[in-house]
Design a protein around this motif. Sequence first.
Motif, PDB file in Angstrom:
ATOM      1  N   ARG A   1     -10.323 -40.279 -31.034  1.00 54.05           N
ATOM      2  CA  ARG A   1     -10.808 -41.324 -30.119  1.00 54.05           C
ATOM      3  C   ARG A   1     -12.303 -41.238 -29.870  1.00 54.05           C
ATOM      4  NH1 ARG A   1     -13.039 -44.303 -27.534  1.00 54.05           N
ATOM      5  NH2 ARG A   1     -12.356 -45.686 -25.855  1.00 54.05           N
ATOM      6  N   LEU A   2     -12.857 -40.039 -29.762  1.00 53.20           N
ATOM      7  CA  LEU A   2     -14.282 -39.879 -29.473  1.00 53.20           C
ATOM      8  C   LEU A   2     -15.063 -39.356 -30.683  1.00 53.20           C
ATOM      9  CD1 LEU A   2     -14.180 -38.494 -25.819  1.00 53.20           C
ATOM     10  CD2 LEU A   2     -14.781 -40.792 -26.582  1.00 53.20           C
ATOM     11  N   THR A   3     -14.526 -39.591 -31.857  1.00 54.56           N
ATOM     12  CA  THR A   3     -15.231 -39.202 -33.075  1.00 54.56           C
ATOM     13  C   THR A   3     -16.464 -40.090 -33.281  1.00 54.56           C
ATOM     14  OG1 THR A   3     -13.239 -38.361 -34.154  1.00 54.56           O
ATOM     15  CG2 THR A   3     -15.031 -39.081 -35.593  1.00 54.56           C
ATOM     16  N   TYR A   4     -17.577 -39.475 -33.643  1.00 55.39           N
ATOM     17  CA  TYR A   4     -18.781 -40.242 -33.984  1.00 55.39           C
ATOM     18  C   TYR A   4     -18.526 -41.010 -35.283  1.00 55.39           C
ATOM     19  CZ  TYR A   4     -21.955 -38.353 -30.472  1.00 55.39           C
ATOM     20  OH  TYR A   4     -22.588 -38.051 -29.289  1.00 55.39           O
TER      21      TYR A   4
ATOM     22  N   ASP B   1     -18.047 -58.896 -46.240  1.00 56.40           N
ATOM     23  CA  ASP B   1     -18.618 -57.959 -47.208  1.00 56.40           C
ATOM     24  C   ASP B   1     -18.225 -56.507 -46.904  1.00 56.40           C
ATOM     25  OD1 ASP B   1     -19.870 -60.105 -48.419  1.00 56.40           O
ATOM     26  OD2 ASP B   1     -21.788 -59.766 -47.409  1.00 56.40           O
ATOM     27  N   PRO B   2     -18.115 -55.667 -47.949  1.00 58.19           N
ATOM     28  CA  PRO B   2     -17.793 -54.258 -47.736  1.00 58.19           C
ATOM     29  C   PRO B   2     -18.874 -53.547 -46.906  1.00 58.19           C
ATOM     30  CG  PRO B   2     -17.545 -54.855 -50.060  1.00 58.19           C
ATOM     31  CD  PRO B   2     -18.244 -56.004 -49.386  1.00 58.19           C
ATOM     32  N   GLY B   3     -18.424 -52.609 -46.079  1.00 56.53           N
ATOM     33  CA  GLY B   3     -19.331 -51.804 -45.263  1.00 56.53           C
ATOM     34  C   GLY B   3     -19.058 -50.326 -45.477  1.00 56.53           C
ATOM     35  N   LEU B   4     -20.108 -49.526 -45.591  1.00 56.18           N
ATOM     36  CA  LEU B   4     -19.954 -48.081 -45.793  1.00 56.18           C
ATOM     37  C   LEU B   4     -19.771 -47.417 -44.431  1.00 56.18           C
ATOM     38  CD1 LEU B   4     -19.833 -45.798 -47.827  1.00 56.18           C
ATOM     39  CD2 LEU B   4     -22.325 -45.549 -47.593  1.00 56.18           C
ATOM     40  N   PHE B   5     -18.544 -47.029 -44.142  1.00 56.31           N
ATOM     41  CA  PHE B   5     -18.137 -46.475 -42.852  1.00 56.31           C
ATOM     42  C   PHE B   5     -18.287 -44.960 -42.898  1.00 56.31           C
ATOM     43  CE2 PHE B   5     -14.449 -45.120 -40.080  1.00 56.31           C
ATOM     44  CZ  PHE B   5     -14.987 -45.549 -38.882  1.00 56.31           C
ATOM     45  N   ARG B   6     -19.045 -44.421 -41.949  1.00 54.59           N
ATOM     46  CA  ARG B   6     -19.281 -42.971 -41.911  1.00 54.59           C
ATOM     47  C   ARG B   6     -18.597 -42.371 -40.697  1.00 54.59           C
ATOM     48  NH1 ARG B   6     -24.446 -39.624 -41.121  1.00 54.59           N
ATOM     49  NH2 ARG B   6     -25.513 -41.601 -40.770  1.00 54.59           N
ATOM     50  N   VAL B   7     -17.916 -41.266 -40.910  1.00 51.85           N
ATOM     51  CA  VAL B   7     -17.175 -40.580 -39.857  1.00 51.85           C
ATOM     52  C   VAL B   7     -17.748 -39.187 -39.681  1.00 51.85           C
ATOM     53  CG1 VAL B   7     -14.917 -39.747 -39.110  1.00 51.85           C
ATOM     54  CG2 VAL B   7     -15.088 -41.880 -40.401  1.00 51.85           C
TER      55      VAL B   7
ATOM     56  N   THR C   1     -20.582 -35.103 -42.439  1.00 55.29           N
ATOM     57  CA  THR C   1     -19.889 -36.378 -42.264  1.00 55.29           C
ATOM     58  C   THR C   1     -19.212 -36.766 -43.573  1.00 55.29           C
ATOM     59  OG1 THR C   1     -21.831 -37.703 -42.886  1.00 55.29           O
ATOM     60  CG2 THR C   1     -21.588 -37.138 -40.546  1.00 55.29           C
ATOM     61  N   GLU C   2     -18.286 -37.715 -43.480  1.00 51.57           N
ATOM     62  CA  GLU C   2     -17.627 -38.272 -44.660  1.00 51.57           C
ATOM     63  C   GLU C   2     -17.691 -39.792 -44.571  1.00 51.57           C
ATOM     64  OE1 GLU C   2     -13.868 -36.306 -45.958  1.00 51.57           O
ATOM     65  OE2 GLU C   2     -14.075 -35.225 -44.049  1.00 51.57           O
ATOM     66  N   SER C   3     -17.683 -40.445 -45.730  1.00 50.53           N
ATOM     67  CA  SER C   3     -17.822 -41.900 -45.752  1.00 50.53           C
ATOM     68  C   SER C   3     -16.765 -42.550 -46.642  1.00 50.53           C
ATOM     69  CB  SER C   3     -19.214 -42.306 -46.253  1.00 50.53           C
ATOM     70  OG  SER C   3     -20.227 -41.803 -45.405  1.00 50.53           O
TER      71      SER C   3
ATOM     72  N   ARG D   1     -10.506 -37.403 -41.153  1.00 46.60           N
ATOM     73  CA  ARG D   1     -10.845 -36.686 -39.917  1.00 46.60           C
ATOM     74  C   ARG D   1     -10.085 -37.245 -38.711  1.00 46.60           C
ATOM     75  NH1 ARG D   1     -16.945 -34.429 -40.184  1.00 46.60           N
ATOM     76  NH2 ARG D   1     -16.957 -33.918 -42.387  1.00 46.60           N
ATOM     77  N   ASP D   2      -8.798 -37.454 -38.886  1.00 47.21           N
ATOM     78  CA  ASP D   2      -7.886 -37.983 -37.865  1.00 47.21           C
ATOM     79  C   ASP D   2      -8.074 -39.470 -37.591  1.00 47.21           C
ATOM     80  OD1 ASP D   2      -6.494 -35.532 -37.326  1.00 47.21           O
ATOM     81  OD2 ASP D   2      -8.205 -34.863 -36.122  1.00 47.21           O
ATOM     82  N   VAL D   3      -9.017 -40.116 -38.253  1.00 46.20           N
ATOM     83  CA  VAL D   3      -9.205 -41.562 -38.137  1.00 46.20           C
ATOM     84  C   VAL D   3      -8.249 -42.249 -39.116  1.00 46.20           C
ATOM     85  CG1 VAL D   3     -10.812 -43.478 -38.438  1.00 46.20           C
ATOM     86  CG2 VAL D   3     -11.615 -41.329 -37.439  1.00 46.20           C
ATOM     87  N   GLU D   4      -7.449 -43.184 -38.613  1.00 47.15           N
ATOM     88  CA  GLU D   4      -6.524 -43.924 -39.474  1.00 47.15           C
ATOM     89  C   GLU D   4      -7.246 -45.118 -40.097  1.00 47.15           C
ATOM     90  OE1 GLU D   4      -3.046 -45.229 -37.457  1.00 47.15           O
ATOM     91  OE2 GLU D   4      -2.576 -43.253 -36.611  1.00 47.15           O
ATOM     92  N   ILE D   5      -7.150 -45.234 -41.414  1.00 45.30           N
ATOM     93  CA  ILE D   5      -7.747 -46.370 -42.119  1.00 45.30           C
ATOM     94  C   ILE D   5      -6.628 -47.074 -42.885  1.00 45.30           C
ATOM     95  CG2 ILE D   5      -9.461 -47.111 -43.806  1.00 45.30           C
ATOM     96  CD1 ILE D   5     -10.989 -44.489 -43.158  1.00 45.30           C
TER      97      ILE D   5
END
Length: 200
Positions: free
Chosen positions: A169-172, A136-142, A151-153, A7-11
């Motif tokens: 930039r302003l994505t929840y 530790d791993p974290g479940l990141f939700r976008v 949402t997607e995780s 969702r346009d978030v770079e990982i």
Amino acid sequence: MTKLILRDVEIHKGFLDRAAQEHVLEAVRGVVLAAPLFQPDTPYGKPMSVRMTSAGRYGWFSDRSGYRYAQRHPSGVDWPPVPQPVLDIWNRLTGLQRQPDCCLINYYGEGARMGLHQDRDEADFAWPVVSVSLGDPGLFRVGNQTRGGKTESVWLESGDVVVLGGAARLTYHGVDRIKFGAGSLLPKGGRINLTLRVVD
């Protein structure tokens, strides 16, 4: 290292190798010695599940008066400078001459989480937010630009770096849970998240 777009978030998966993670962690420990972790309250009077501190010109703070940036740690001391190994991550990923004003450090212990939110306490949303995962791993939700909707995780591992800029930039976004004790970087378990932001 691989780059995902959610969702346009770079990982940036595996951006920091183990040696780099340990180097950054040692720098973070220096910050925590100078400005110890604390547990803020939300504006609703409920303690947050994470503990936090900051480095830079400003630190992020929350209490019954609201969310905001503060120029000093709750103890009254100045925030320490952002460590160079952390600034190096910003420089490598953004290529910007403008340096971040704040490095927010969140520690997630067992059961800690961070609800969906926007990073919008800054003056200019043209600057990106860079987020570093350690431990530790974290479940990141976008989510979306507004509350609600699908949402997607994705699981963020130690050494992953997220960039929220441009359309994202302003994505929840938020962290639903961590796999406490699943990582090997922090001997006692837990997850550290570093968030670099331009405030002014």
